[in-house]
Design an enzyme around this catalytic site. Sequence first.
Site, PDB file in Angstrom:
ATOM      1  N   LYS A  27     -15.919  43.311   5.800  1.00 11.31           N
ATOM      2  CA  LYS A  27     -15.396  44.750   5.072  1.00 11.31           C
ATOM      3  C   LYS A  27     -13.712  44.427   4.783  1.00 11.31           C
ATOM      4  O   LYS A  27     -13.225  44.358   6.139  1.00 11.31           O
ATOM      5  CB  LYS A  27     -15.726  46.135   5.909  1.00 11.31           C
ATOM      6  CG  LYS A  27     -15.096  47.331   5.220  1.00 11.31           C
ATOM      7  CD  LYS A  27     -15.917  48.564   5.838  1.00 11.31           C
ATOM      8  CE  LYS A  27     -15.282  49.707   5.199  1.00 11.31           C
ATOM      9  NZ  LYS A  27     -15.710  50.966   6.047  1.00 11.31           N
ATOM     10  N   ASP A  73     -23.826  57.617  -0.709  1.00 17.85           N
ATOM     11  CA  ASP A  73     -23.629  56.246  -0.487  1.00 17.85           C
ATOM     12  C   ASP A  73     -23.285  55.760   0.813  1.00 17.85           C
ATOM     13  O   ASP A  73     -23.230  54.659   0.881  1.00 17.85           O
ATOM     14  CB  ASP A  73     -22.483  55.829  -1.559  1.00 17.85           C
ATOM     15  CG  ASP A  73     -21.112  56.595  -1.247  1.00 17.85           C
ATOM     16  OD1 ASP A  73     -21.248  57.852  -1.645  1.00 17.85           O
ATOM     17  OD2 ASP A  73     -20.099  55.824  -1.190  1.00 17.85           O
ATOM     18  N   ASN A  74     -23.188  56.815   1.376  1.00 21.62           N
ATOM     19  CA  ASN A  74     -22.786  56.398   2.998  1.00 21.62           C
ATOM     20  C   ASN A  74     -24.173  56.686   3.834  1.00 21.62           C
ATOM     21  O   ASN A  74     -24.008  56.838   5.033  1.00 21.62           O
ATOM     22  CB  ASN A  74     -21.673  57.130   3.457  1.00 21.62           C
ATOM     23  CG  ASN A  74     -20.325  56.689   2.730  1.00 21.62           C
ATOM     24  OD1 ASN A  74     -20.235  55.552   2.383  1.00 21.62           O
ATOM     25  ND2 ASN A  74     -19.397  57.587   2.715  1.00 21.62           N
ATOM     26  N   ASP A 129      -7.918  48.206  -3.913  1.00 24.13           N
ATOM     27  CA  ASP A 129      -7.492  46.928  -3.753  1.00 24.13           C
ATOM     28  C   ASP A 129      -8.525  45.699  -3.031  1.00 24.13           C
ATOM     29  O   ASP A 129      -8.505  44.708  -2.830  1.00 24.13           O
ATOM     30  CB  ASP A 129      -6.308  46.458  -2.912  1.00 24.13           C
ATOM     31  CG  ASP A 129      -6.190  47.392  -1.585  1.00 24.13           C
ATOM     32  OD1 ASP A 129      -7.381  47.647  -1.099  1.00 24.13           O
ATOM     33  OD2 ASP A 129      -5.116  47.604  -1.284  1.00 24.13           O
ATOM     34  N   GLY A 130      -9.483  46.543  -2.571  1.00 21.04           N
ATOM     35  CA  GLY A 130     -10.461  45.596  -1.877  1.00 21.04           C
ATOM     36  C   GLY A 130     -10.321  45.288  -0.157  1.00 21.04           C
ATOM     37  O   GLY A 130     -11.063  44.496   0.264  1.00 21.04           O
ATOM     38  N   ARG A 143     -28.043  51.469   0.769  1.00 20.52           N
ATOM     39  CA  ARG A 143     -28.065  52.943   0.976  1.00 20.52           C
ATOM     40  C   ARG A 143     -29.017  53.650  -0.127  1.00 20.52           C
ATOM     41  O   ARG A 143     -29.461  53.261  -1.076  1.00 20.52           O
ATOM     42  CB  ARG A 143     -26.432  53.217   0.335  1.00 20.52           C
ATOM     43  CG  ARG A 143     -25.530  52.304   1.485  1.00 20.52           C
ATOM     44  CD  ARG A 143     -24.679  51.721   0.673  1.00 20.52           C
ATOM     45  NE  ARG A 143     -23.580  50.775   1.519  1.00 20.52           N
ATOM     46  CZ  ARG A 143     -22.685  50.993   2.069  1.00 20.52           C
ATOM     47  NH1 ARG A 143     -22.239  52.292   2.047  1.00 20.52           N
ATOM     48  NH2 ARG A 143     -21.976  50.241   2.880  1.00 20.52           N
ATOM     49  N   GLY A 151     -16.983  47.890  -2.867  1.00 20.21           N
ATOM     50  CA  GLY A 151     -15.703  47.667  -3.326  1.00 20.21           C
ATOM     51  C   GLY A 151     -15.017  46.926  -2.483  1.00 20.21           C
ATOM     52  O   GLY A 151     -13.804  46.405  -3.139  1.00 20.21           O
ATOM     53  N   GLY A 166     -20.526  51.241  -5.497  1.00 17.14           N
ATOM     54  CA  GLY A 166     -20.856  49.709  -5.307  1.00 17.14           C
ATOM     55  C   GLY A 166     -19.805  49.049  -4.053  1.00 17.14           C
ATOM     56  O   GLY A 166     -18.953  49.821  -3.445  1.00 17.14           O
ATOM     57  N   ASP A 211     -20.590  53.179   7.518  1.00 13.52           N
ATOM     58  CA  ASP A 211     -19.453  53.510   6.984  1.00 13.52           C
ATOM     59  C   ASP A 211     -18.432  54.378   7.793  1.00 13.52           C
ATOM     60  O   ASP A 211     -18.262  55.775   7.334  1.00 13.52           O
ATOM     61  CB  ASP A 211     -19.496  54.100   5.387  1.00 13.52           C
ATOM     62  CG  ASP A 211     -19.955  52.843   4.553  1.00 13.52           C
ATOM     63  OD1 ASP A 211     -20.039  51.721   4.923  1.00 13.52           O
ATOM     64  OD2 ASP A 211     -19.675  53.222   3.284  1.00 13.52           O
TER      65      ASP A 211
HETATM   66  P1  AMP Z   1     -16.195  55.239   1.124  1.00 11.47           P
HETATM   67  O1  AMP Z   1     -15.611  56.702   1.058  1.00 11.47           O
HETATM   68  O2  AMP Z   1     -15.213  54.680   2.036  1.00 11.47           O
HETATM   69  O3  AMP Z   1     -17.645  55.448   1.507  1.00 11.47           O
HETATM   70  O4  AMP Z   1     -15.886  54.501  -0.250  1.00 11.47           O
HETATM   71  C1  AMP Z   1     -16.308  55.195  -1.513  1.00 11.47           C
HETATM   72  C2  AMP Z   1     -16.347  53.865  -2.570  1.00 11.47           C
HETATM   73  O5  AMP Z   1     -14.948  53.482  -2.553  1.00 11.47           O
HETATM   74  C3  AMP Z   1     -17.148  52.693  -2.275  1.00 11.47           C
HETATM   75  O6  AMP Z   1     -17.684  52.227  -3.464  1.00 11.47           O
HETATM   76  C4  AMP Z   1     -16.136  51.620  -1.497  1.00 11.47           C
HETATM   77  O7  AMP Z   1     -16.468  50.415  -1.767  1.00 11.47           O
HETATM   78  C5  AMP Z   1     -15.016  52.122  -2.487  1.00 11.47           C
HETATM   79  N1  AMP Z   1     -13.546  51.803  -1.620  1.00 11.47           N
HETATM   80  C6  AMP Z   1     -13.114  52.452  -0.785  1.00 11.47           C
HETATM   81  N2  AMP Z   1     -11.911  51.811  -0.298  1.00 11.47           N
HETATM   82  C7  AMP Z   1     -11.667  50.565  -1.239  1.00 11.47           C
HETATM   83  C8  AMP Z   1     -10.746  49.748  -1.359  1.00 11.47           C
HETATM   84  N3  AMP Z   1      -9.569  49.905  -0.561  1.00 11.47           N
HETATM   85  N4  AMP Z   1     -11.125  48.865  -2.529  1.00 11.47           N
HETATM   86  C9  AMP Z   1     -11.902  48.920  -3.067  1.00 11.47           C
HETATM   87  N5  AMP Z   1     -12.862  49.537  -3.049  1.00 11.47           N
HETATM   88  C10 AMP Z   1     -12.775  50.812  -2.326  1.00 11.47           C
HETATM   89 MG    MG Z   2     -18.884  54.026   1.949  1.00 12.26          MG
END
Ligand code: AMP
Ligand code: MG
Length: 532
Positions: free
Chosen positions: A133, A280-281, A145-146, A210, A112, A110, A290
Amino acid sequence: MNSVIKLNTLQALDFDNSFTRALPCDPERANRRRQVSEACYSRVMPTSVSRPQLVACAREVAQTLDLDEQVCASDLFTEVFSGNQLLPGMDPYASCYGGHQFGNWAGQLGDGRAINLGEVLNSQGERLSLQLKGAGPTPYSRDADGLAVLRSSLREFLCSEAMHHLGVPTTRALSLVVTGEEVMRDMLYDGHPRLEPGAVVCRVAPSFIRFGNFQIHAARGETALLRRLADYTISTFFPHLGAPSPETYLAWFREVCRSTAEMIVHWMRVGFVHGVMNTDNMSILGLTIDYGPYGWLENYDQDWTPNTTDAGQRRYRFGEQARIAQWNLLQLANAIYPLIEQAEPLEQALNEYAAVYEQGWRRMMADKLGLASFDNALVSELTDILQQVETDMTLFYRRLALLRTDMKLDDEREWRDLLMPAWYQPQQLDAGYKSRMQNWLHRYLQQLKAEGVSDELRQKKMNAVNPAYVFRNYLAQLAIDKAEEGDYSMVHELLALFRQPYDEQPGREKFAEKRPDWARQRPGCSMLSCSS
Ligand code: AMP
Ligand code: MG
């Protein structure tokens, strides 16, 4: 032609939030991390930040939103695109998706740290979803931490725009803002965390849906919801396919296969390695999405991956990207199977993907060489040679364009001097290599002569598909080093440079040079982690 409307205030943006209108919302309003079932999204507010400051705005993206450039310089712009203020008509949410990460089903992921603000309808009738983002946690943040840091946000902002101007389908970036907050990151995951400047990018795309958005409902057996999401996606973004039916879902899947194949052909053309091709990407619209530990191929190497997290397996290496995209499409096919209930046409579509990719790749390789027709032996011999000694892919094709059909190739100096800027270690050029290259050039010239195109025209055509300027990994790092000190000049310089990546730009030659030696092993230049 439609008249161009210029909005001189952000409040005039026309929001039409089709996603939240059409699809079911998570009934829980508390922003706490959790599994969200029977819903496509959760409403969530961006987290306020203390001292937002605009680093850069992409004027072309603002223009697509009909925004007058001066609007981007307003305080309100910075407040809105840092997450501190909402505009009338915005309806912020985080979407629910799952995904296969590095080949394994990871369950719910999701948004995040992405928060969708709303969908703008511009004066051309185009739908453009705005997404922050790094604007704080959502129910999908799991144990993170989002937030996002300047380093990775700058990379996403500039790379999205560079890719767009290179002609690669991609999500766009409107703005890059530093938040004034500090964010703790262990960049290399080696026990050395440090505080980094926080940042927020506003991404723009017709949709951020996605493959994983469909996968999560399939995995949970939420077939009615899966159908609603597919119907929404088709009616909004593939309206020409008509009313929902198994045939329509199949036609839609075929289009996703096609656009994905076309996107990967572009990546291979410009030397882009995504680095984290998890499902998811993968955008349902065939957009590059992403930007994380991506990298640009410098020395030509089919096996190269920029992502240290993937260093062992090299699942997402340059030469594997087309195959991985097909594997990802297979996961999407599995997810939407309950809507179609016939395996064979889905398999057929996946085979078609391979054919479309192959055909596109052949066309692209012929174009890179300035040839009307693809010659398998010529191309495969070249890719072997390029890998034999360290050869900069971008520089090689630009230099090759300068070859003249009247050259005396037997005089080694003629072609050696021409190609010299592309080799990282000229001392590697031994007799075996030289004779192999000379033979290849002979065959290449023969074919050029047979096709009878003038050198000038061929050069022009080659330079239109072989960029002079790409977002070399070390350029990103230099811009980051400066930006972390509060100097954003290189961000602006690169943003300007990437507007015309195919044109030689006098005074900016240094940005076309090959990776300097200091960048060979420096983190951020040759290796990146997922930490962002
Ligand atoms: P990514 O590999 O960057 O595409 O991220 C994979 C998952 O991790 C996705 O659901 C992102 O929203 C979540 N995510 C990555 N970094 C963070 C973060 N700093 N805080 C919250 N969720 C994250
Ligand atoms: Mg991603």
